[in-house]
Write an enzyme that holds these catalytic residues in place. Sequence first.
Site, PDB file in Angstrom:
ATOM      1  N   ASN A  76     -10.335 -18.272 -15.893  1.00 22.36           N
ATOM      2  CA  ASN A  76     -10.443 -19.724 -16.064  1.00 22.36           C
ATOM      3  C   ASN A  76      -9.189 -20.346 -16.678  1.00 22.36           C
ATOM      4  O   ASN A  76      -8.952 -21.553 -16.527  1.00 22.36           O
ATOM      5  CB  ASN A  76     -11.620 -20.066 -16.995  1.00 22.36           C
ATOM      6  CG  ASN A  76     -12.956 -19.546 -16.517  1.00 22.36           C
ATOM      7  OD1 ASN A  76     -13.829 -19.263 -17.324  1.00 22.36           O
ATOM      8  ND2 ASN A  76     -13.137 -19.406 -15.213  1.00 22.36           N
ATOM      9  N   LEU A 205     -13.793 -18.898  -8.649  1.00 22.47           N
ATOM     10  CA  LEU A 205     -13.653 -17.566  -9.243  1.00 22.47           C
ATOM     11  C   LEU A 205     -14.472 -17.412 -10.521  1.00 22.47           C
ATOM     12  O   LEU A 205     -15.010 -16.339 -10.797  1.00 22.47           O
ATOM     13  CB  LEU A 205     -12.174 -17.293  -9.534  1.00 22.47           C
ATOM     14  CG  LEU A 205     -11.278 -17.035  -8.315  1.00 22.47           C
ATOM     15  CD1 LEU A 205      -9.822 -16.979  -8.752  1.00 22.47           C
ATOM     16  CD2 LEU A 205     -11.676 -15.756  -7.618  1.00 22.47           C
ATOM     17  N   CYS A 206     -14.583 -18.504 -11.296  1.00 17.41           N
ATOM     18  CA  CYS A 206     -15.317 -18.385 -12.558  1.00 17.41           C
ATOM     19  C   CYS A 206     -16.800 -18.129 -12.315  1.00 17.41           C
ATOM     20  O   CYS A 206     -17.454 -17.409 -13.071  1.00 17.41           O
ATOM     21  CB  CYS A 206     -15.124 -19.642 -13.405  1.00 17.41           C
ATOM     22  SG  CYS A 206     -15.507 -21.180 -12.559  1.00 17.41           S
ATOM     23  N   THR A 207     -17.350 -18.710 -11.260  1.00 19.98           N
ATOM     24  CA  THR A 207     -18.754 -18.471 -10.929  1.00 19.98           C
ATOM     25  C   THR A 207     -18.960 -17.028 -10.496  1.00 19.98           C
ATOM     26  O   THR A 207     -19.924 -16.365 -10.893  1.00 19.98           O
ATOM     27  CB  THR A 207     -19.208 -19.428  -9.807  1.00 19.98           C
ATOM     28  OG1 THR A 207     -19.071 -20.771 -10.270  1.00 19.98           O
ATOM     29  CG2 THR A 207     -20.654 -19.174  -9.417  1.00 19.98           C
TER      30      THR A 207
END
Length: 428
Positions: A76, A205-207
């Site tokens: 993140n 990407l964070c999910t």
Amino acid sequence: MEGHRFQALRAYLSKTSKLAKEDFEASEELLDLLQNEIRVLIVGAGGLGCEILKCMALSGFGKIDIIDMDTIDLSNLNRQFLFRQKDVGRGKADVAAEFIMGRVPEASVTPHFCRIEEKDSDFYRQFQIVILGLDSVQARRWINAKMFSLLIHDDDGNILPQSIRPIIDGGTEGFRGHCRLICPTMTACLECNLDLFPPQVNFPLCTIASVPRLPEHCIEWSRIIAWEEEDPFQGEPVDGDNFSHITWLTEKARERAEEFNIDASGIDFRKTQGVIKRIIPAVASTNSVIASQCVTEAFKLATYSFDNMDNYSMLNQNAGIYQFVYPAERKEDCVVCGKKRRVIEVGKEKTLGDLIAKLKDENELSGPALTANIENSEKVLFMDNIQGTHENLSRTLEELSLGNQEIQVTDKAYAAPVTIQLRFTGES
């Protein structure tokens, strides 16, 4: 006192303008209203949510709540600028609130590190404006339905203005983004234009790293994270046409799905191969543009100092910079905000399973439960966790006495049940 930070803003709000709304009354007290009376909820504290929170605090809003269920991941930090390496593992909402209050002491930010579904209606009634900075269509639909469920009618059936809570929805994907204003009873709601959101094949990407919610998230996790950590083929890059590679990724994705209680039955070789190379990275500049537009619309709603846009804005930076504003169309038979009952026409020889498949396909539902009032008796037609209702899936709609029948549909996409009218094909 705001010191020098908001002097220009106070001066702006104390002057009249020909471009202001008719109800605008210039006054220095409008800034006090922003800082002490207007309470705003920001949903999402990711790349877009961080930008929105920053802009809200610097635009004079003093009472802000932010809700997010995610924790901070190392991936993140390149774009979610309120977070630092020391914050990895902590709740995004908590850290974002701390950072903003440290930089803008005039703003009071209350964090909520939880799922949106965990808050009750009384929680959402506290806010005058709700701003969405989400990467999930399902979460957007839930908030949309929740805000409409809070509307209060008087004895004549008219909606009380004080029960209307506008939604400002922001979203980004790569170099594209949108901002839309949803004002219950006045504009199209999110459900009216669900087709504007194509089936999601690109995932933040964070999910993927923190809180997977779909089988696709698990597949991409196996490619991006598990492949690098375990190096199953001694340094070989992922080859989407290599049978051994896809088989390994499929197995890892299934394990990941089971770990997060996600249905792994749909994760097979074909599914894995179909989604393995479809990630568009988040772009910080797109987040910044869309966030500033969302906050500008919130400022106009709160102060009446300028007309709001009408009511959907698109941004595309793939080839130059292109932006377009147009009024999204309202559907008269929308299941959330429509004035007419949504009529579903289907052959009486079709089964309840066929009807559920049709509802899933046309309304992008995940696991709908159906109930109906038949002969003055409330009957559960189908609910996944009630085994006794599963036999109804193979029964025809005529057998179940569902001709010209109102059916209540419950799904994770809706904060409250919605009602449809079933009509057999060929009958009036």
